[in-house]
Design a protein around this motif. Structure first.
Motif, PDB file in Angstrom:
ATOM      1  N   ARG A  67       6.994 -10.310  14.998  1.00 30.92           N
ATOM      2  CA  ARG A  67       6.271 -10.789  14.291  1.00 30.92           C
ATOM      3  C   ARG A  67       6.903  -9.519  12.841  1.00 30.92           C
ATOM      4  NH1 ARG A  67       1.572  -7.895  15.400  1.00 30.92           N
ATOM      5  NH2 ARG A  67       0.332  -9.305  13.161  1.00 30.92           N
ATOM      6  N   ILE A  68       7.048  -9.864  11.163  1.00 33.49           N
ATOM      7  CA  ILE A  68       6.887  -9.431  10.393  1.00 33.49           C
ATOM      8  C   ILE A  68       6.286  -9.505   9.586  1.00 33.49           C
ATOM      9  CG2 ILE A  68       9.259  -9.921  11.200  1.00 33.49           C
ATOM     10  CD1 ILE A  68       9.804 -11.935   8.985  1.00 33.49           C
ATOM     11  N   ILE A  69       6.402  -7.698   8.927  1.00 34.42           N
ATOM     12  CA  ILE A  69       5.529  -7.935   6.938  1.00 34.42           C
ATOM     13  C   ILE A  69       5.800  -8.485   6.460  1.00 34.42           C
ATOM     14  CG2 ILE A  69       5.560  -6.059   5.150  1.00 34.42           C
ATOM     15  CD1 ILE A  69       4.516  -5.445   7.770  1.00 34.42           C
TER      16      ILE A  69
ATOM     17  N   LEU B 212      -1.949   6.248   4.020  1.00 32.36           N
ATOM     18  CA  LEU B 212      -2.131   5.823   5.492  1.00 32.36           C
ATOM     19  C   LEU B 212      -1.860   4.325   6.579  1.00 32.36           C
ATOM     20  CD1 LEU B 212      -3.616   7.959   8.066  1.00 32.36           C
ATOM     21  CD2 LEU B 212      -5.761   5.956   7.336  1.00 32.36           C
ATOM     22  N   LEU B 213      -1.002   4.585   7.528  1.00 32.04           N
ATOM     23  CA  LEU B 213      -0.936   2.628   7.797  1.00 32.04           C
ATOM     24  C   LEU B 213      -1.938   2.080   8.959  1.00 32.04           C
ATOM     25  CD1 LEU B 213       0.909   0.123   6.727  1.00 32.04           C
ATOM     26  CD2 LEU B 213       2.133   1.771   9.083  1.00 32.04           C
TER      27      LEU B 213
ATOM     28  N   ALA C 256       4.816  -1.648  12.569  1.00 36.32           N
ATOM     29  CA  ALA C 256       4.770  -2.452  11.102  1.00 36.32           C
ATOM     30  C   ALA C 256       5.963  -0.569  10.594  1.00 36.32           C
ATOM     31  CB  ALA C 256       3.324  -1.510  11.115  1.00 36.32           C
ATOM     32  N   ARG C 257       5.033   0.538  10.184  1.00 38.32           N
ATOM     33  CA  ARG C 257       6.195   1.721   9.951  1.00 38.32           C
ATOM     34  C   ARG C 257       7.420   1.544   9.735  1.00 38.32           C
ATOM     35  NH1 ARG C 257       4.667   7.548  11.380  1.00 38.32           N
ATOM     36  NH2 ARG C 257       5.531   6.813  13.321  1.00 38.32           N
ATOM     37  N   GLU C 258       7.851   1.189  10.618  1.00 36.02           N
ATOM     38  CA  GLU C 258       9.110   0.378  11.138  1.00 36.02           C
ATOM     39  C   GLU C 258       9.759  -0.129  10.119  1.00 36.02           C
ATOM     40  OE1 GLU C 258      10.039   0.403  15.149  1.00 36.02           O
ATOM     41  OE2 GLU C 258       9.678   2.300  15.832  1.00 36.02           O
ATOM     42  N   GLN C 259       9.492  -1.487   9.754  1.00 38.47           N
ATOM     43  CA  GLN C 259       9.524  -2.658   9.446  1.00 38.47           C
ATOM     44  C   GLN C 259       9.371  -2.092   7.819  1.00 38.47           C
ATOM     45  OE1 GLN C 259       7.131  -6.496  10.849  1.00 38.47           O
ATOM     46  NE2 GLN C 259       7.899  -5.985  12.731  1.00 38.47           N
ATOM     47  N   MET C 260       8.366  -1.761   7.170  1.00 42.99           N
ATOM     48  CA  MET C 260       8.035  -0.974   6.099  1.00 42.99           C
ATOM     49  C   MET C 260       9.450  -0.565   5.590  1.00 42.99           C
ATOM     50  SD  MET C 260       5.254  -1.766   4.704  1.00 42.99           S
ATOM     51  CE  MET C 260       4.128  -1.041   3.398  1.00 42.99           C
ATOM     52  N   LEU C 261      10.074   0.779   6.241  1.00 42.87           N
ATOM     53  CA  LEU C 261      10.977   1.585   6.189  1.00 42.87           C
ATOM     54  C   LEU C 261      12.629   0.186   6.190  1.00 42.87           C
ATOM     55  CD1 LEU C 261      10.359   4.442   8.158  1.00 42.87           C
ATOM     56  CD2 LEU C 261       9.784   4.280   6.128  1.00 42.87           C
TER      57      LEU C 261
ATOM     58  N   TYR D 236       4.274   7.641   5.476  1.00 40.66           N
ATOM     59  CA  TYR D 236       3.383   7.105   5.816  1.00 40.66           C
ATOM     60  C   TYR D 236       2.853   8.090   7.000  1.00 40.66           C
ATOM     61  CZ  TYR D 236       5.567   2.889   3.862  1.00 40.66           C
ATOM     62  OH  TYR D 236       5.861   2.142   2.604  1.00 40.66           O
ATOM     63  N   GLN D 237       1.746   7.916   7.323  1.00 39.86           N
ATOM     64  CA  GLN D 237       0.672   8.353   8.453  1.00 39.86           C
ATOM     65  C   GLN D 237       0.528   7.087   8.828  1.00 39.86           C
ATOM     66  OE1 GLN D 237       1.547  11.756   9.304  1.00 39.86           O
ATOM     67  NE2 GLN D 237       2.391  12.292   7.167  1.00 39.86           N
ATOM     68  N   ILE D 238       0.295   7.398   9.584  1.00 37.30           N
ATOM     69  CA  ILE D 238      -0.708   5.840  11.257  1.00 37.30           C
ATOM     70  C   ILE D 238      -1.932   6.462  11.247  1.00 37.30           C
ATOM     71  CG2 ILE D 238       1.606   4.954  11.305  1.00 37.30           C
ATOM     72  CD1 ILE D 238       1.452   5.978  14.527  1.00 37.30           C
TER      73      ILE D 238
END
Length: 377
Positions: free
Chosen positions: A75-77, A95-96, A107-112, A121-123
């Motif tokens: 799944r991708i953004i 805050l993610l 999700a954070r890795e995909q945003m990057l 990003y703080q998860i």
């Protein structure tokens, strides 16, 4: 009608995947969505099990019969919903929010990966004991999980299944013929549509270009856009990889200079090219952007199921002049080198990035080509 069972951690995730698949296979697929918390009491039976992540698969397998086929979705953004994120000022802490640690981290890795690396990003996920209380939060469809009410919450929508996952699922279920033929075209068209909003939201044109290129390069297909005369306007890295042709040798030039087998351009044209003893499926689709006619060129390795499944594209052969070294070309009597080669052979079969370090003259290029030659790509 085939029966698909989606197993997810959150109801929003499963519903989003279900809606996406029904839009493509509504007449040929029955879909049941089961939460992982309901598995102990659920009756699991269908043609295919679809797990929303590897983490979910590990937990759920003990509740499912070993004879049932399954697959794990990627799944991708959803890039169509990132405009508000792009416009956030550089360096801001956000805050993610997502439904599990693994999902939030991914999700954070995909945003990057999409080039949205201007934020810190703080998860947060349910059960997270330590998190900052920030005035801005972002979530992929899980706003109800926010641990407090931030000043602003941007919901970019649930992450969507990527094209490759959809095609693999269709192949496993034997419903390839029902798959929407313009799936790739629609994806690329969406990317072009958001380019204007990116330019408006970010003054830095180089940053905008980076984001667009990251989205296109995230595809598991080789993609190129050609004008009406066959001149390549843009392409991604995988087109170069699959065809063995450098971008600089095709950008701005008629594609037929590099691939004369294409011949006349027309809609729904298909070829099979032989590149380095591997068959490549090449498809050409006619599209119209802003009133101009053009073509989308897509390439990918031809899998067995597609070869056996109906349409037999016109056969052609493409000789690239590229001859890769193999592991047998890396000659040494050192035991350490032999161990290194054994490790490289194992790494070659993995879907991950490999970093090769070494001094000049130690054979890094031979090792890299050996890994490339022995990979599944």
């Amino acid at each position: 009608m085939k029966k698909l069972i989606i197993i997810s951690e959150g109801i929003n995730t499963g519903q989003s995947m279900r809606d996406q698949l029904l839009a493509l296979f509504s007449d040929s697929l029955y879909i049941e969505n089961i939460l992982i918390s309901d598995l102990p009491s659920a009756k699991i039976d269908g043609d295919l099990i679809l797990f929303s992540s590897s983490y979910i698969a590990q937990i759920a397998k003990r509740f499912i019969k070993e004879t049932l086929p399954f697959t794990v979705v990627k799944r991708i953004i959803d890039h169509k919903n990132i405009k508000d994120v792009i416009s956030i000022e550089e360096g801001r802490e956000v805050l993610l929010i997502n439904d599990s640690y693994d999902s939030a981290k991914e999700a954070r890795e995909q945003m990057l990966d999409l080039g949205l690396d201007h934020l810190r990003y703080q998860i947060y996920y349910p059960g997270c004991m330590s998190y900052p209380k920030l005035d801005l939060a972002i979530t992929p469809g899980e706003s109800q999980l926010a641990p407090y009410k931030p000043d602003k919450l941007i919901d970019i929508g649930s992450r969507i299944m990527d094209i490759q996952s959809i095609q693999e699922l269709a192949s496993l279920l034997g419903i390839d013929r029902y798959l929407k033929s313009g799936l790739i075209n629609d994806y690329i068209r969406d990317i072009i549509r958001i380019s204007r909003s990116i330019e408006e939201s970010r003054k830095n044109g180089l940053k905008s270009q980076k984001i667009l290129e990251s989205i296109v390069d995230s595809l598991d297909y080789g993609i190129g856009y050609m004008d009406a005369g066959g001149r390549v306007i843009n392409s991604n890295a995988k087109l170069e990889h699959y065809l063995g042709i450098k971008k600089k040798n095709i950008r701005g030039k008629d594609i037929r200079e590099s691939i004369p087998q294409i011949g006349d351009l027309y809609d729904n044209k298909g070829l099979v090219l032989e590149v380095e003893n591997r068959e490549i499926d090449l498809q050409i689709k006619e599209v119209g952007f802003l009133g101009d006619k053009g073509y989308i060129l897509s390439v990918r390795p031809l899998d067995r199921q597609r070869k056996q499944g109906g349409r037999e594209p016109e056969l052609a052969s493409l000789k690239t002049g590229r001859s890769l070294h193999g592991f047998e070309d890396y000659l040494s009597v050192e035991e350490g080198v032999k161990a290194l080669l054994d490790k490289a052979k194992k790494f070659a079969k993995k879907e991950t990035t490999i970093l090769i370090l070494g001094e000049n003259g130690t054979g890094k290029e031979i090792l890299a080509q050996g890994i490339h030659k022995n990979s599944f790509r």
